[in-house]
Design a protein around this motif. Structure first.
Motif, PDB file in Angstrom:
ATOM      1  N   ALA A  53      10.309 -43.166  -4.233  1.00 59.54           N
ATOM      2  CA  ALA A  53       9.082 -43.711  -4.032  1.00 59.54           C
ATOM      3  C   ALA A  53       8.752 -44.169  -5.533  1.00 59.54           C
ATOM      4  O   ALA A  53       9.477 -44.329  -6.476  1.00 59.54           O
ATOM      5  N   ASP A  54       7.424 -44.200  -5.742  1.00 61.49           N
ATOM      6  CA  ASP A  54       6.726 -44.492  -7.119  1.00 61.49           C
ATOM      7  C   ASP A  54       7.328 -43.470  -7.995  1.00 61.49           C
ATOM      8  O   ASP A  54       7.102 -42.312  -7.806  1.00 61.49           O
ATOM      9  N   LYS A  55       7.615 -43.907  -9.331  1.00 61.50           N
ATOM     10  CA  LYS A  55       8.187 -42.983 -10.205  1.00 61.50           C
ATOM     11  C   LYS A  55       7.146 -41.987 -10.757  1.00 61.50           C
ATOM     12  O   LYS A  55       7.669 -40.817 -11.230  1.00 61.50           O
ATOM     13  N   PRO A  56       6.103 -42.434 -11.086  1.00 66.64           N
ATOM     14  CA  PRO A  56       4.819 -41.328 -11.666  1.00 66.64           C
ATOM     15  C   PRO A  56       4.874 -40.396 -10.437  1.00 66.64           C
ATOM     16  O   PRO A  56       4.402 -39.372 -11.017  1.00 66.64           O
ATOM     17  N   GLY A  57       5.031 -40.571  -9.302  1.00 65.57           N
ATOM     18  CA  GLY A  57       4.957 -39.577  -8.360  1.00 65.57           C
ATOM     19  C   GLY A  57       5.830 -38.496  -8.247  1.00 65.57           C
ATOM     20  O   GLY A  57       5.910 -37.592  -7.591  1.00 65.57           O
ATOM     21  N   ASN A  58       7.029 -38.687  -8.886  1.00 68.14           N
ATOM     22  CA  ASN A  58       8.139 -37.659  -9.041  1.00 68.14           C
ATOM     23  C   ASN A  58       7.842 -36.141  -9.127  1.00 68.14           C
ATOM     24  O   ASN A  58       8.343 -35.394  -8.266  1.00 68.14           O
ATOM     25  N   PRO A  59       7.048 -35.758 -10.103  1.00 69.77           N
ATOM     26  CA  PRO A  59       6.792 -34.485 -10.029  1.00 69.77           C
ATOM     27  C   PRO A  59       6.081 -34.097  -8.842  1.00 69.77           C
ATOM     28  O   PRO A  59       6.674 -32.851  -8.329  1.00 69.77           O
ATOM     29  N   ALA A  60       5.216 -34.775  -8.213  1.00 64.42           N
ATOM     30  CA  ALA A  60       4.612 -34.262  -6.978  1.00 64.42           C
ATOM     31  C   ALA A  60       5.533 -34.182  -6.082  1.00 64.42           C
ATOM     32  O   ALA A  60       5.623 -33.171  -5.088  1.00 64.42           O
ATOM     33  N   TYR A  61       6.368 -34.989  -6.000  1.00 68.56           N
ATOM     34  CA  TYR A  61       7.500 -35.172  -4.803  1.00 68.56           C
ATOM     35  C   TYR A  61       8.388 -33.882  -4.754  1.00 68.56           C
ATOM     36  O   TYR A  61       8.861 -33.554  -3.816  1.00 68.56           O
TER      37      TYR A  61
ATOM     38  N   PRO B  63       4.348 -45.058 -17.327  1.00 67.08           N
ATOM     39  CA  PRO B  63       3.997 -43.728 -16.606  1.00 67.08           C
ATOM     40  C   PRO B  63       5.083 -43.690 -15.612  1.00 67.08           C
ATOM     41  O   PRO B  63       5.655 -42.503 -15.188  1.00 67.08           O
ATOM     42  N   ARG B  64       6.073 -44.675 -15.361  1.00 74.51           N
ATOM     43  CA  ARG B  64       7.190 -44.676 -14.395  1.00 74.51           C
ATOM     44  C   ARG B  64       8.243 -43.610 -15.278  1.00 74.51           C
ATOM     45  O   ARG B  64       9.013 -42.844 -14.663  1.00 74.51           O
ATOM     46  N   VAL B  65       8.598 -44.028 -16.611  1.00 70.95           N
ATOM     47  CA  VAL B  65       9.413 -43.298 -17.668  1.00 70.95           C
ATOM     48  C   VAL B  65       8.891 -41.868 -17.470  1.00 70.95           C
ATOM     49  O   VAL B  65       9.810 -40.862 -17.410  1.00 70.95           O
ATOM     50  N   GLN B  66       7.708 -41.631 -18.053  1.00 70.78           N
ATOM     51  CA  GLN B  66       7.044 -40.295 -18.027  1.00 70.78           C
ATOM     52  C   GLN B  66       7.573 -39.537 -16.583  1.00 70.78           C
ATOM     53  O   GLN B  66       7.479 -38.106 -16.561  1.00 70.78           O
ATOM     54  N   GLY B  67       7.341 -40.138 -15.534  1.00 71.32           N
ATOM     55  CA  GLY B  67       7.415 -39.691 -14.079  1.00 71.32           C
ATOM     56  C   GLY B  67       8.775 -39.056 -14.066  1.00 71.32           C
ATOM     57  O   GLY B  67       9.007 -37.955 -13.397  1.00 71.32           O
ATOM     58  N   VAL B  68       9.732 -39.704 -14.647  1.00 74.43           N
ATOM     59  CA  VAL B  68      11.161 -39.293 -14.536  1.00 74.43           C
ATOM     60  C   VAL B  68      11.437 -38.200 -15.746  1.00 74.43           C
ATOM     61  O   VAL B  68      12.048 -36.943 -15.171  1.00 74.43           O
ATOM     62  N   ARG B  69      10.842 -38.215 -16.905  1.00 73.81           N
ATOM     63  CA  ARG B  69      11.033 -37.277 -17.836  1.00 73.81           C
ATOM     64  C   ARG B  69      10.441 -36.077 -17.399  1.00 73.81           C
ATOM     65  O   ARG B  69      10.838 -34.933 -17.623  1.00 73.81           O
ATOM     66  N   GLN B  70       9.280 -35.793 -16.668  1.00 75.65           N
ATOM     67  CA  GLN B  70       8.522 -34.807 -16.332  1.00 75.65           C
ATOM     68  C   GLN B  70       9.324 -34.174 -15.003  1.00 75.65           C
ATOM     69  O   GLN B  70       9.537 -32.877 -15.249  1.00 75.65           O
ATOM     70  N   VAL B  71       9.774 -34.808 -14.401  1.00 76.88           N
ATOM     71  CA  VAL B  71      10.660 -34.120 -12.978  1.00 76.88           C
ATOM     72  C   VAL B  71      11.958 -33.706 -13.758  1.00 76.88           C
ATOM     73  O   VAL B  71      12.355 -32.654 -13.177  1.00 76.88           O
ATOM     74  N   VAL B  72      12.545 -34.324 -14.649  1.00 76.99           N
ATOM     75  CA  VAL B  72      13.515 -33.889 -15.141  1.00 76.99           C
ATOM     76  C   VAL B  72      13.279 -32.265 -15.915  1.00 76.99           C
ATOM     77  O   VAL B  72      14.130 -31.528 -15.739  1.00 76.99           O
ATOM     78  N   GLN B  73      12.332 -32.375 -16.496  1.00 76.16           N
ATOM     79  CA  GLN B  73      11.814 -31.014 -17.055  1.00 76.16           C
ATOM     80  C   GLN B  73      11.740 -30.004 -16.031  1.00 76.16           C
ATOM     81  O   GLN B  73      12.262 -28.713 -16.092  1.00 76.16           O
TER      82      GLN B  73
ATOM     83  N   LEU C 299      21.343 -41.695 -11.022  1.00 79.94           N
ATOM     84  CA  LEU C 299      20.821 -40.953  -9.821  1.00 79.94           C
ATOM     85  C   LEU C 299      20.933 -39.326 -10.409  1.00 79.94           C
ATOM     86  O   LEU C 299      21.714 -38.910 -11.016  1.00 79.94           O
ATOM     87  N   LEU C 300      19.894 -38.551 -10.081  1.00 80.31           N
ATOM     88  CA  LEU C 300      19.854 -37.151 -10.248  1.00 80.31           C
ATOM     89  C   LEU C 300      20.293 -36.485  -9.036  1.00 80.31           C
ATOM     90  O   LEU C 300      19.855 -36.800  -7.769  1.00 80.31           O
ATOM     91  N   ILE C 301      21.147 -35.440  -9.201  1.00 81.73           N
ATOM     92  CA  ILE C 301      21.352 -34.692  -8.038  1.00 81.73           C
ATOM     93  C   ILE C 301      21.121 -33.189  -8.118  1.00 81.73           C
ATOM     94  O   ILE C 301      21.726 -32.589  -9.363  1.00 81.73           O
ATOM     95  N   ALA C 302      20.476 -32.365  -7.561  1.00 79.28           N
ATOM     96  CA  ALA C 302      19.978 -31.140  -7.732  1.00 79.28           C
ATOM     97  C   ALA C 302      20.580 -30.295  -6.339  1.00 79.28           C
ATOM     98  O   ALA C 302      20.275 -30.814  -5.314  1.00 79.28           O
ATOM     99  N   ARG C 303      20.685 -29.279  -6.585  1.00 72.76           N
ATOM    100  CA  ARG C 303      20.797 -28.286  -5.484  1.00 72.76           C
ATOM    101  C   ARG C 303      20.159 -26.944  -5.583  1.00 72.76           C
ATOM    102  O   ARG C 303      20.243 -26.313  -6.784  1.00 72.76           O
ATOM    103  N   ARG C 304      19.516 -26.415  -4.567  1.00 78.36           N
ATOM    104  CA  ARG C 304      18.675 -25.229  -4.706  1.00 78.36           C
ATOM    105  C   ARG C 304      19.456 -23.986  -4.386  1.00 78.36           C
ATOM    106  O   ARG C 304      20.352 -24.058  -3.125  1.00 78.36           O
ATOM    107  N   ARG C 305      19.610 -23.254  -5.033  1.00 80.69           N
ATOM    108  CA  ARG C 305      20.626 -21.744  -4.852  1.00 80.69           C
ATOM    109  C   ARG C 305      19.874 -21.206  -3.745  1.00 80.69           C
ATOM    110  O   ARG C 305      18.575 -20.900  -3.618  1.00 80.69           O
TER     111      ARG C 305
END
Ligand code: DHB
Ligand code: MG
Length: 221
Positions: free
Chosen positions: A140-148, A181-191, A215-221
Motif C-alpha cells: 500500500a502507501d509506503k509511508p505506512g509500511n512500519p504501521a502495516y 516519506p516513501r523512502v523513509q517508510g521503507v527504511r524504517q520498516v527494514v530497521q 521485494l523484501l521477504i520475511a519469515r516469523r520464527r
C-alpha cells in the motif's frame, strides 16, 4: 544491461513460465481505471506470490493495498477454494474495480475487500480477533509500511511469511537523508524487521517491466 534488455528477459520468462489468463490480463488492463495506473505487480511477481503461498502451505492471506486486485487474484487462486484472502484498500474507486476483477477471475467468494485506510482496517481485524494469517503482502502507501508491519505482527503467528513490495525504488532506499516519506517508510520498516527477534528476512532487487525495484521477504520464527 539496459532497461529494454531487462524487459525482454521478463517477457521471455513470463511467456515461458507464467500464464496470465483472460481474467489476469483484464485485471492488469483495468489498472488504468484506478488511482494508480501501472502500480500492480508484474506477472512474474504475481506468480512468485502464488508460489510462496504454495511453498508455505498458506491458507489465509492478508494484503495491504488492493488496487485493481491483480496480485489479489494470484493470491486467491494460490490459497485454493478452501482458503481466504482479506485485502485492504483505501480508495472505493479501486475497490470497485477490484471486485469486478475478482468476480471475473472466479475468486470473489474467497476474498474480502475492506475499504478505508489500511491501518484502520487492520486495527479492526485485530479487535475482531481475526484468525492468524499465514502470509501477508504489504503493498500500500509506503509511508505506512512500519504501521502495516506492526499490524501484521498482531495478525500472524509462528511460521508466517511477510512480503513487502517496492523496497528499492530506483535505489533511493540507500539514501538515509532522503526527504521522501516513501523512502523513509521503507527504511524504517527494514530497521524494524532487522531489530525484531522473531523475524528473519532478506531483500532482492528486481529489474524488468516494473523498472528497478525490489521485494523484501520475511519469515516469523
Ligand atoms: C508505487 C507503489 C507501488 O506499490 C508500486 O508497485 C509501484 C509504485 C508508488 O507509490 O509510486
Ligand atoms: Mg507495489
Amino acid at each position: 544491461a539496459s532497461a529494454p534488455a531487462w524487459r525482454a528477459v521478463d517477457a521471455f520468462f513470463t511467456h515461458a513460465l507464467v500464464g496470465e489468463d483472460e481474467a489476469l490480463v483484464a485485471a492488469r488492463e483495468s489498472g488504468a481505471r484506478t488511482t494508480m495506473p501501472n502500480a500492480e505487480v508484474a506477472a512474474n511477481q504475481g506468480a512468485l506470490l502464488g508460489l510462496l503461498i504454495g511453498i508455505a502451505g498458506a491458507r489465509r492471506m492478508l494484503e495491504f493495498g488492493t488496487l485493481a486486485g491483480y496480485s489479489t487474484i494470484w493470491c486467491a487462486r494460490a490459497v485454493g477454494a478452501q482458503g481466504h484472502v482479506t485485502t485492504l484498500e483505501l480508495a472505493p474507486q479501486n475497490a470497485h474495480v477490484a471486485l469486478e476483477n475478482l468476480e471475473r477471475a472466479g475468486v470473489a467468494d474467497r476474498v474480502e475487500v475492506r475499504i478505508g485506510p489500511a491501518a484502520e482496517s487492520a486495527q479492526r481485524l485485530i479487535e475482531e480477533g481475526a484468525e492468524p494469517y499465514d502470509l501477508v503482502f504489504i503493498d500500500a502507501d509506503k509511508p505506512g509500511n512500519p504501521a502495516y508491519l506492526a499490524a501484521a505482527l498482531c495478525l500472524t503467528g509462528p511460521g508466517a511469511v511477510i512480503v513487502i513490495d517496492n523496497v528499492v525504488r530506483d535505489g533511493a532506499v540507500v539514501d538515509a537523508a532522503s526527504e521522501d516519506p516513501r523512502v523513509q517508510g521503507v527504511r524504517q520498516v527494514v530497521q524494524d524487521i532487522a531489530e525484531h527477534p522473531e523475524l528473519e528476512a532478506t531483500a532482492l532487487q528486481t529489474v524488468g517491466v516494473k523498472g528497478w525495484d525490489g521485494l523484501l521477504i520475511a519469515r516469523r520464527r
